[in-house]
Structures are given as C-alpha cells and as structure tokens.
Design a protein around this motif. Sequence first.
Motif, PDB file in Angstrom:
ATOM      1  N   GLY A   1      58.199  56.436  54.748  1.00 41.34           N
ATOM      2  CA  GLY A   1      58.955  56.839  53.584  1.00 41.34           C
ATOM      3  C   GLY A   1      59.702  58.130  53.864  1.00 41.34           C
ATOM      4  O   GLY A   1      59.841  58.546  55.021  1.00 41.34           O
ATOM      5  N   PRO A   2      60.174  58.789  52.834  1.00 37.05           N
ATOM      6  CA  PRO A   2      60.918  60.047  53.054  1.00 37.05           C
ATOM      7  C   PRO A   2      60.080  61.105  53.765  1.00 37.05           C
ATOM      8  O   PRO A   2      60.578  61.793  54.659  1.00 37.05           O
ATOM      9  CB  PRO A   2      61.302  60.471  51.630  1.00 37.05           C
ATOM     10  CG  PRO A   2      61.261  59.203  50.833  1.00 37.05           C
ATOM     11  CD  PRO A   2      60.175  58.384  51.424  1.00 37.05           C
TER      12      PRO A   2
ATOM     13  N   SER B   1      56.410  60.512  54.365  1.00 44.08           N
ATOM     14  CA  SER B   1      55.076  60.011  54.668  1.00 44.08           C
ATOM     15  C   SER B   1      55.169  58.664  55.351  1.00 44.08           C
ATOM     16  O   SER B   1      56.183  57.977  55.302  1.00 44.08           O
ATOM     17  CB  SER B   1      54.236  59.892  53.390  1.00 44.08           C
ATOM     18  OG  SER B   1      54.822  58.941  52.508  1.00 44.08           O
ATOM     19  N   TRP B   2      54.040  58.331  55.963  1.00 45.70           N
ATOM     20  CA  TRP B   2      53.866  57.012  56.599  1.00 45.70           C
ATOM     21  C   TRP B   2      52.813  56.260  55.801  1.00 45.70           C
ATOM     22  O   TRP B   2      51.782  56.821  55.449  1.00 45.70           O
ATOM     23  CB  TRP B   2      53.414  57.188  58.046  1.00 45.70           C
ATOM     24  CG  TRP B   2      53.182  55.883  58.757  1.00 45.70           C
ATOM     25  CD1 TRP B   2      52.036  55.186  58.817  1.00 45.70           C
ATOM     26  CD2 TRP B   2      54.141  55.149  59.507  1.00 45.70           C
ATOM     27  NE1 TRP B   2      52.200  54.040  59.553  1.00 45.70           N
ATOM     28  CE2 TRP B   2      53.493  53.983  59.991  1.00 45.70           C
ATOM     29  CE3 TRP B   2      55.486  55.340  59.808  1.00 45.70           C
ATOM     30  CZ2 TRP B   2      54.141  53.051  60.766  1.00 45.70           C
ATOM     31  CZ3 TRP B   2      56.126  54.399  60.575  1.00 45.70           C
ATOM     32  CH2 TRP B   2      55.462  53.269  61.051  1.00 45.70           C
ATOM     33  N   SER B   3      53.075  55.010  55.511  1.00 41.08           N
ATOM     34  CA  SER B   3      52.147  54.261  54.658  1.00 41.08           C
ATOM     35  C   SER B   3      51.883  52.875  55.226  1.00 41.08           C
ATOM     36  O   SER B   3      52.741  52.270  55.872  1.00 41.08           O
ATOM     37  CB  SER B   3      52.713  54.122  53.237  1.00 41.08           C
ATOM     38  OG  SER B   3      53.882  53.323  53.239  1.00 41.08           O
TER      39      SER B   3
END
Length: 403
Positions: free
Chosen positions: A377-378, A380-382
């Motif tokens: 994401g902007p 973070s990693w998910s």
Amino acid sequence: MLEAATRYIRAWARLQQPRIPGGFSWPFVLTIDVTMVMIGVIATLQRPMSDWPAAVLANAIAIIPWAMFFVFKDHRCEGPALWAAWTAASAILLFGTSTPIHGDFAPFLLGLVAGVVGAITSTRGGALAATSAAALLVYAAITHRIDTPAIYLSFVGIAWLIGYLVRGQQLLLVKQREAQAQLATLAAADERRRIAREVHDVIAHSLSITLLHLTGARHALQHDGDDVEAVNALQQAERLGRQAMDDIRHTVGLLAADADPMAPEPGVSDISTLAEDFARAGLDLTLEIGGKLEYVSAAAGLALYRIAQESLSNIAKHAPASPATVTLTVSRTAATLTVINALPDHDIPPNTTQGRGVRGMRQRIELLGGTVDIGAGPVSWSVQATVPSYAADMDLPARMRAS
C-alpha cells in the motif's frame, strides 16, 4: 529419498506396459499355445500312422511363432506369423493326409487363428484372418475333406467375434495403464511440491526467529554490555534451532512409508503461539483474534497458520524494525487473516511478490476455495487471506430438527 521413490514409481509403470501385441499377459500367451498344441496333437492322433509325418510337419510349422516369441523374443510380426503358420498347418492337416477324418479337429485351428489374430492385431487383420479361414473351410467342404462345415464356419465366426471384443477390452486396459503411470508421475510431482513448500515454511520461520534473537544478542553485547540479555537471546536461538531441526525431520519423515506416527499439524489456534515466538524474538508485533476458532477446519487452519508464518518470516527478514499487526477474524461464513507491517522508507521488500513463499500462500488458499491478496500500500505491506468456514454445515442438523 523422494527421487528414489519417483524412480521406483516410473520403473513400476514401465513394468506394467504391454510386452506383447495388444497388451496381453503371459497366461494369455501360454493358454493359446497350449490350446494350439492340444488341437494339433488330437488332430494327429485322429489320422492313420501313415499320415503322421505330414501331421508332425504341420505341428512343427504351427510352433514357429511360439519359438519366435519365446526363443528369439521377437513379436513385431506376431499376428501375421500366427496367421501364416497356423493356416499352413491347417491346410497340411486337411489336404496333406490320405483320407478325410470324421469329426476332424484340424479345422478348429482355423478358428483359433481367427480369434487370436483378431485379438492381437487390428480389426482389418482379424477380418482378413477370419475370411481366409472361412475360404479354406469352404474349399475343404467342396472337396469333401470335412463334414458338417457349418459347425466349423460358426466356430470361426464366434472366435473372431470374441477376439474382436477381447482386443477392445485390452486396448482399454492399455490406456488405463498409461493413465495410471501418468497419475503416478503427477502424484510424485505434487508430493514433491508439497514437501518443498512445507520445508520452506519451516526453515523460513525457525531461521527468521533465530536471526532476530542473534541480532538482539549482538545489540546487547555491542551497545548495552548486558551479558544476561545476550545469554537469554542466544538460549532462545539455540532452542529454536533445535526446534527447526525437529521440524525438518518431521517434514522429511513424510517421505518414509514406514515412518512413526507424526505429531499433529499446526492449526489456527497455534497462530497466537507463533506470534508470541516472533514477539519474544524482538519483533514489534500486535495480535488480534476474534470469533470462534472452532469454525475453522483443520485444513484451513493449517493454511492460515502457514500464511501467518511466512508473512512474519518475511517481515523479520526484510523489515525487522517495522511494527506489524496480525488480525484473525472468524465469522460464520469465512475466516480472514490479515498481516500488515510498515514499509521502511516506503520500499517494497525485494523478491517478495514472486518468491516461493508467496506462491505457496496462493496455492494453499486456492486449494481451499479462498482468496488471497498480497501487495504494498502507500506506507505498508499487507497480506490478506480468506478461507470459507463451515459454521453453516455445523448448524445444519439443528436447522433440520427445527424444520
């Protein structure tokens, strides 16, 4: 060991392949040859001794295909050789003797020709063999060498029909053997991939936590001078190293057919213990679990555990200093696992979008009919995986009683 098992399966499949025309077995060959010899012997004994030389010659010619197969191991022309030899032997028995024989057994050899050639060759070959046998019988009837030609012709027709049906069944068996060999190869490949995935998950998990403990010990020695904290971290690393060896032995034990009963696979309830291990190793981790874990099946629980294990191992490897959150939510229809961590400097970790671990995650979830979303994401990693739960199935008997 897996390679040896694969070679064994392939060797077994090769042994199952047909070694004679039509894929017939040795009992079939021996039965046909014994029947041929019996017909020849009975036909010889029916004739006067003055005709025995010709009868012996006919029997010797009939044995030629048998010698080709058993002595010279050559069955490339088995069908034509049988047709030529047995037709010639029948002709000698019918026309090379002095007097006709009442109830002659020699024409039965022509029926055997039609049936066997029809079974081990093509449909056209069987039809030609039956036609030639019928023509020889008609000529013998015209020349008054046989009586009751209708019975012999009927026998030839029935033998050809049986041979045609047997050939159809044998072709199906050959295809089945080929399919079984292919399935054995595919099963070995699937097992190889499954074990590789399990070994990868175990090693990645254990070594990642071990490295976190070693990193903590190094920081304690370099900056704090706290020997007690360093010793504790090294002890934890040693414990996890031993656990990793046990896990690897457990996984490799899947290859042994005579392996001892193995411990149960981890499930969804073990995710909290997994998170505690990473937290004790120094990962800034928050765990949130909601819902009834009993709604999650054993297969789904193992998949979610392995995904959490792989995700936390990637965090420990690529961003050990970033805070991470593990959220597990179980509802009546689905169980959702979400692992989120901040990206240092907003960079995507290298080699995490197409690595073996990510492919393993997708395979596990897709096999269970679930979905998985992995990406950055902007900031973070998910990783978010969703698998169906079976709460509705659990409530089915109650709904049936209520209705």
